[in-house]
Design a protein around this motif. Structure first.
Motif, PDB file in Angstrom:
ATOM      1  N   VAL A  67      63.209  13.066  56.813  1.00 32.83           N
ATOM      2  CA  VAL A  67      62.500  14.250  56.313  1.00 32.83           C
ATOM      3  C   VAL A  67      63.458  15.310  55.784  1.00 32.83           C
ATOM      4  N   ARG A  68      64.741  14.998  55.744  1.00 35.03           N
ATOM      5  CA  ARG A  68      65.706  15.959  55.214  1.00 35.03           C
ATOM      6  C   ARG A  68      65.349  16.304  53.763  1.00 35.03           C
ATOM      7  N   GLY A  69      65.303  17.585  53.462  1.00 31.24           N
ATOM      8  CA  GLY A  69      64.983  18.040  52.108  1.00 31.24           C
ATOM      9  C   GLY A  69      63.499  18.226  51.858  1.00 31.24           C
ATOM     10  N   TYR A  70      62.651  17.680  52.742  1.00 28.44           N
ATOM     11  CA  TYR A  70      61.207  17.853  52.577  1.00 28.44           C
ATOM     12  C   TYR A  70      60.815  19.300  52.878  1.00 28.44           C
ATOM     13  N   ALA A  71      59.802  19.769  52.183  1.00 23.90           N
ATOM     14  CA  ALA A  71      59.270  21.104  52.419  1.00 23.90           C
ATOM     15  C   ALA A  71      57.751  21.026  52.363  1.00 23.90           C
ATOM     16  N   GLY A  72      57.104  22.124  52.720  1.00 26.45           N
ATOM     17  CA  GLY A  72      55.650  22.156  52.693  1.00 26.45           C
ATOM     18  C   GLY A  72      55.145  23.395  51.997  1.00 26.45           C
ATOM     19  N   PHE A  73      54.071  23.238  51.207  1.00 26.97           N
ATOM     20  CA  PHE A  73      53.470  24.381  50.517  1.00 26.97           C
ATOM     21  C   PHE A  73      52.021  24.496  50.989  1.00 26.97           C
ATOM     22  N   PRO A  74      51.679  25.588  51.709  1.00 21.12           N
ATOM     23  CA  PRO A  74      50.330  25.718  52.257  1.00 21.12           C
ATOM     24  C   PRO A  74      49.311  26.124  51.194  1.00 21.12           C
ATOM     25  N   VAL A  75      48.146  25.495  51.252  1.00 19.73           N
ATOM     26  CA  VAL A  75      47.034  25.843  50.377  1.00 19.73           C
ATOM     27  C   VAL A  75      45.791  25.959  51.240  1.00 19.73           C
ATOM     28  N   SER A  76      45.134  27.106  51.187  1.00 20.07           N
ATOM     29  CA  SER A  76      43.910  27.302  51.961  1.00 20.07           C
ATOM     30  C   SER A  76      42.713  27.268  51.020  1.00 20.07           C
ATOM     31  N   GLY A  77      41.531  27.435  51.560  1.00 17.90           N
ATOM     32  CA  GLY A  77      40.360  27.400  50.706  1.00 17.90           C
ATOM     33  C   GLY A  77      39.135  27.932  51.417  1.00 17.90           C
ATOM     34  N   MET A  78      38.042  28.027  50.665  1.00 20.19           N
ATOM     35  CA  MET A  78      36.767  28.446  51.242  1.00 20.19           C
ATOM     36  C   MET A  78      35.639  27.800  50.445  1.00 20.19           C
ATOM     37  N   TRP A  79      34.472  27.778  51.064  1.00 25.63           N
ATOM     38  CA  TRP A  79      33.277  27.218  50.438  1.00 25.63           C
ATOM     39  C   TRP A  79      32.231  28.304  50.257  1.00 25.63           C
ATOM     40  N   LEU A  80      31.294  28.049  49.368  1.00 26.65           N
ATOM     41  CA  LEU A  80      30.020  28.740  49.389  1.00 26.65           C
ATOM     42  C   LEU A  80      29.024  27.779  50.038  1.00 26.65           C
ATOM     43  N   ARG A  81      28.374  28.225  51.094  1.00 28.13           N
ATOM     44  CA  ARG A  81      27.419  27.381  51.812  1.00 28.13           C
ATOM     45  C   ARG A  81      25.999  27.879  51.540  1.00 28.13           C
ATOM     46  N   CYS A  82      25.126  26.969  51.164  1.00 30.61           N
ATOM     47  CA  CYS A  82      23.757  27.317  50.841  1.00 30.61           C
ATOM     48  C   CYS A  82      22.962  27.614  52.114  1.00 30.61           C
ATOM     49  N   THR A  83      22.173  28.676  52.070  1.00 29.92           N
ATOM     50  CA  THR A  83      21.334  29.055  53.215  1.00 29.92           C
ATOM     51  C   THR A  83      19.852  28.870  52.909  1.00 29.92           C
TER      52      THR A  83
ATOM     53  N   LEU B 298      30.063  28.964  40.581  1.00 31.59           N
ATOM     54  CA  LEU B 298      28.942  28.182  41.094  1.00 31.59           C
ATOM     55  C   LEU B 298      27.890  27.951  40.017  1.00 31.59           C
ATOM     56  N   ARG B 299      27.663  28.953  39.157  1.00 31.97           N
ATOM     57  CA  ARG B 299      26.598  28.840  38.148  1.00 31.97           C
ATOM     58  C   ARG B 299      26.917  27.846  37.047  1.00 31.97           C
ATOM     59  N   ASP B 300      28.172  27.369  36.946  1.00 34.52           N
ATOM     60  CA  ASP B 300      28.463  26.236  36.065  1.00 34.52           C
ATOM     61  C   ASP B 300      27.724  24.995  36.569  1.00 34.52           C
ATOM     62  N   TYR B 301      27.510  24.940  37.888  1.00 31.48           N
ATOM     63  CA  TYR B 301      26.837  23.793  38.506  1.00 31.48           C
ATOM     64  C   TYR B 301      25.385  24.113  38.851  1.00 31.48           C
ATOM     65  N   VAL B 302      25.137  25.315  39.332  1.00 28.86           N
ATOM     66  CA  VAL B 302      23.786  25.753  39.711  1.00 28.86           C
ATOM     67  C   VAL B 302      23.474  27.009  38.901  1.00 28.86           C
ATOM     68  N   PRO B 303      22.960  26.848  37.669  1.00 24.15           N
ATOM     69  CA  PRO B 303      22.794  28.001  36.769  1.00 24.15           C
ATOM     70  C   PRO B 303      21.910  29.108  37.332  1.00 24.15           C
ATOM     71  N   SER B 304      20.929  28.737  38.167  1.00 20.51           N
ATOM     72  CA  SER B 304      19.996  29.739  38.679  1.00 20.51           C
ATOM     73  C   SER B 304      20.390  30.271  40.048  1.00 20.51           C
ATOM     74  N   ALA B 305      21.641  30.054  40.459  1.00 22.52           N
ATOM     75  CA  ALA B 305      22.079  30.448  41.803  1.00 22.52           C
ATOM     76  C   ALA B 305      21.902  31.946  42.037  1.00 22.52           C
ATOM     77  N   ASN B 306      21.302  32.282  43.178  1.00 20.07           N
ATOM     78  CA  ASN B 306      21.131  33.670  43.600  1.00 20.07           C
ATOM     79  C   ASN B 306      22.074  33.976  44.752  1.00 20.07           C
ATOM     80  N   ALA B 307      22.626  35.165  44.756  1.00 16.69           N
ATOM     81  CA  ALA B 307      23.607  35.554  45.772  1.00 16.69           C
ATOM     82  C   ALA B 307      23.038  35.444  47.186  1.00 16.69           C
ATOM     83  N   GLU B 308      21.749  35.752  47.355  1.00 17.02           N
ATOM     84  CA  GLU B 308      21.170  35.752  48.703  1.00 17.02           C
ATOM     85  C   GLU B 308      21.016  34.343  49.287  1.00 17.02           C
ATOM     86  N   ASP B 309      21.197  33.312  48.455  1.00 16.93           N
ATOM     87  CA  ASP B 309      21.049  31.928  48.932  1.00 16.93           C
ATOM     88  C   ASP B 309      22.369  31.301  49.368  1.00 16.93           C
ATOM     89  N   TRP B 310      23.456  32.064  49.286  1.00 17.08           N
ATOM     90  CA  TRP B 310      24.775  31.482  49.560  1.00 17.08           C
ATOM     91  C   TRP B 310      25.604  32.430  50.429  1.00 17.08           C
TER      92      TRP B 310
END
Length: 500
Positions: free
Chosen positions: A265-281, A382-394
């Motif tokens: 593992v000499r010379g190996y490094a790590g680059f952290p990447v985080s993320g988040m989802w929009l979850r439908c309610t 999100l609206r590229d995929y769900v054009p009618s998406a409303n903020a209160e649903d996610w």
């Protein structure tokens, strides 16, 4: 590392196999070794207070049974042609997963498969003439391949609307053409539930699982590994000796392999990447959509950030996610430290970091753009995929933390950002670890078989009959044997209860 009581810590146990991390990788390897060598003692250390709470948690990953049915980054276009090599490789590995899980069900190790795997169509989504042309040519390349049965390509607006109503409501089909391609044979996998089933069976077979126990150091001592472990609640430090160590600690794997002095593992490094989802309610929207729909990644985006509108089945309940949205934090685990990245920098991997910093400007730009987004900005995507998406649903849900591997390379680049899963082991095979992310958990059995081949080569002849029981296609490429593929497909479909 902390040296609290390090010198006075007593050896409390000696085992054959020590597994670091109670996620899907350790659970899979432990299950394989229990069947191959039931007399070998095993112990699992987990720094958190339960299993599968990091990358294996169902809310920390997409849950896609990655088999390249819809993931466009696995079928890149090269010189005007669709390159299927990566798609075929990943699909073959997921077939290994299906076989291994089916065998474990037959043997009573795993229980009800509907707790961890469910049928969900996998579809690829194209917008505009250029993407649709690519999607059509990708379909032409995949549809004749035996590993990708039931593929279809649809660009008819009415059929699109019938299949994907949530993605059609409010869409102006005249303004921009859309199409999808995919198949109904895809799956959604709850890797957290799968891990828990494995570990329940492990404990019943005598494996000791210690939660709230963090491995702080690994040191070679004779023909064994001296593992220094700290109880995160009491601060007590103790030592366990093991003949073989697997480091399945997610983002912390690289640091532990370094502490172990593994030169690979000499010379190996790590680059952290985080993320988040929009979850439908909105239950009505959740019920209307039934597919994992993957699109094209934005320029510079890592594979884990490919946008998808994602049907999930978690703890028996259907859900709907969109994302993931890229983010950044210096943590190497979701429940890690903000100092993780800075503590990982060593003289030997500084050139790797600098090389990637110079060559991956698009990724840096993408992450900066993503981090600056607010909720309304995410709704625009999100609206590229769900054009009618409303903020209160996610609602926003924080996703898992990944560490992309930076592999040392020769000048002038010095470092290469890798987006796959990398297995690293010592030359004597006494210690190994898994680095990276995508496609990760989906190919855990194939990755652990590779580990067995690298680290336990002297046992393979003796283990061969049992390996073929566990994975009937072991040593065979299913793409070269249509009869075997069809037989194993029918067997795993039935055993995993996917014919519903």
């Amino acid at each position: 590392m902390s040296t609290d009581n390090k010198n006075s810590a007593q050896v409390t146990d000696e085992v054959d196999i020590a597994l670091v991390g109670a996620g899907i990788m350790s659970a899979t390897l432990g299950a394989m070794l229990r069947e191959l060598e039931p007399s070998w003692s095993q112990i699992i250390f987990e720094r958190l207070d339960g299993p599968a709470q990091e990358s294996s948690s169902p809310w920390n990953n997409a849950g896609t049974g990655h088999s390249a049915l819809c993931e466009l980054n696995y079928t890149p276009e090269k010189n005007g042609k669709i390159d299927l090599s990566k798609a075929v490789d990943i699909n073959e590995k997921f077939q290994v997963s299906r076989q291994f899980w089916s065998h474990q069900i037959d043997n009573g190790v795993l229980g009800d498969p509907t707790e961890f795997i469910n049928p969900v169509p996998h579809l690829a989504f194209g917008q505009g003439e250029e993407q649709i042309d690519y999607l059509r040519r990708r379909y032409d390349a995949l549809s004749s391949n035996i590993l990708f049965p039931g593929m279809e390509f649809v660009e008819d607006d009415a059929k699109f609307a019938e299949r994907l109503p949530v993605m059609s409501q409010g869409r102006d089909f005249g303004a921009e053409k859309v199409a999808y391609s995919g198949t109904d044979i895809g799956t959604d996998v709850n890797f957290g539930a799968l891990t828990k089933q494995f570990l329940t069976a492990a404990k019943a077979s005598g494996t000791e699982v210690r939660y709230g126990q963090e491995v702080r150091n690994l040191k070679r001592e004779g023909n064994k590994w001296k593992i220094t472990v700290k109880n995160v609640h009491t601060g007590d430090v103790f030592v366990v000796k093991a003949k073989f160590v697997f480091v399945g600690a997610g983002g912390y794997a690289l640091d532990l392999l370094r502490k172990a002095g593994v030169p690979e593992v000499r010379g190996y490094a790590g680059f952290p990447v985080s993320g988040m989802w929009l979850r439908c309610t909105n239950d009505e929207l959740i019920e209307q959509h039934s597919a994992k729909v993957y699109g094209k990644a934005k320029v510079g985006a890592p594979p884990m950030s490919v946008p998808h509108l994602d049907t999930r089945v978690i703890d028996g309940e259907k859900g709907l996610l969109f994302g993931p949205y890229g983010g950044w934090t210096p943590k190497f685990l979701k429940k890690g430290s903000y100092l993780d990245l800075f503590k990982s920098i060593r003289p030997d991997n500084i050139p790797s970091y600098l090389g990637v910093a110079a060559s991956e400007f698009a990724l840096t730009k993408y992450l900066v753009t993503e981090v600056l987004k607010n909720f309304e900005d995410r709704l625009v995507d999100l609206r590229d995929y769900v054009p009618s998406a409303n903020a209160e649903d996610w609602e926003t849900v924080i996703a898992g933390q990944r560490v992309q591997v930076i592999k040392p390379t020769a000048a002038p680049r010095f470092g290469s950002l890798e987006f796959g899963t990398a297995l690293v082991n010592s030359i004597d095979g006494s210690i190994a670890g898994l680095l990276g992310a995508s496609p990760g958990a989906s190919i855990a059995p194939a990755a652990m078989v590779e580990l067995l081949e690298r680290c336990f080569g002297e046992n393979l002849i003796e283990w061969s009959p049992k390996l073929h029981e566990m994975i009937p296609s072991y040593g065979t490429k299913l793409i070269d044997d249509e009869t075997m593929f069809n037989e194993l497909w029918d067997y795993t479909q039935k055993t995993l209860k996917l014919e519903r």
